[in-house]
Design an enzyme around this catalytic site. Structure first.
Site, mmCIF file in Angstrom:
data_model
loop_
_atom_site.group_PDB
_atom_site.id
_atom_site.type_symbol
_atom_site.label_atom_id
_atom_site.label_comp_id
_atom_site.label_asym_id
_atom_site.label_seq_id
_atom_site.Cartn_x
_atom_site.Cartn_y
_atom_site.Cartn_z
ATOM 1 N N GLY A 201 1.012 -0.650 -1.984
ATOM 2 C CA GLY A 201 0.506 0.620 -1.470
ATOM 3 C C GLY A 201 1.128 1.867 -2.076
ATOM 4 C CD GLN A 202 4.435 0.225 -4.423
ATOM 5 O OE1 GLN A 202 3.318 -0.250 -4.428
ATOM 6 N NE2 GLN A 202 5.520 -0.519 -4.354
ATOM 7 N NE ARG A 203 1.588 10.086 -3.852
ATOM 8 C CZ ARG A 203 1.184 10.708 -2.754
ATOM 9 N NH1 ARG A 203 -0.029 11.182 -2.695
ATOM 10 N NH2 ARG A 203 1.981 10.872 -1.722
#
Length: 180
Positions: free
Chosen positions: A70-72
């Protein structure tokens, strides 16, 4: 539609198998929930740098779970995993109120995706074991769940660490997808 998409469509899903996509911001608890479902050790979880895939048998179904980081910088790649999704599980860190707006924007964009248009959605309002957590009803309001009219959805308060609420959420998944 490319050749690979066409072949996937022809192949179809095997009877009794479900493809579940776990999405949410980094540090929401996606991997911990997945490991909890698979009865694996949750004491050493590291941030997902890409994706994890686990197959778990539950309720007579083989659940093929795709847990995407879910990292940008990874989020633009989420769309590569939408094909043939039977259920979208969106995980929210209920204790991280500073990121509620960000998670709401990401969730809204997911709901607008054509490939996820009729896919049931389970939202895990995770980290309910922490005193600073917002109740599931507040998370639901922030994500606009009550206004969804054309989609089956459920919000489930849970704690990935204690396991509370996870089985209830997965039971909902099996109940609602078996109706398809």
């Amino acid at each position: 539609m490319g050749l690979l998409d066409y072949l996937r469509k022809l192949r179809g899903q095997k009877k009794g198998e479900l493809r579940i996509l776990f999405l949410g911001l980094d540090n929401a608890g996606k991997t911990t929930i997945l490991k909890s479902i698979a009865d694996e050790d949750i004491t050493r979880i590291t941030p997902t740098q890409g994706f994890n895939i686990k197959s778990v048998v539950s309720g007579g179904f083989k659940l093929n779970v795709w847990d995407i980081g879910g990292q940008r910088k990874i989020r633009p790649y989420w769309r590569n995993y939408y094909d043939n999704t039977d259920v979208l599980v969106y995980v929210v860190d209920s204790s991280d109120k500073k990121r509620f707006e960000e998670t709401g924007v990401e969730f809204s964009e997911l709901l607008d995706e054509e490939k996820l248009e009729k896919v049931p959605v389970l939202v895990f309002a995770n980290k309910q074991d922490l005193l600073s957590s917002a109740p599931a009803s507040e998370v639901a309001e922030g994500l606009g769940l009550p206004s969804l009219r054309n989609r089956v959805w459920q919000i489930q308060p849970c704690s990935a660490v204690t396991g509370e609420g996870i089985k209830d959420g997965m039971d909902w998944v099996l109940k609602n997808v078996s109706k398809k």
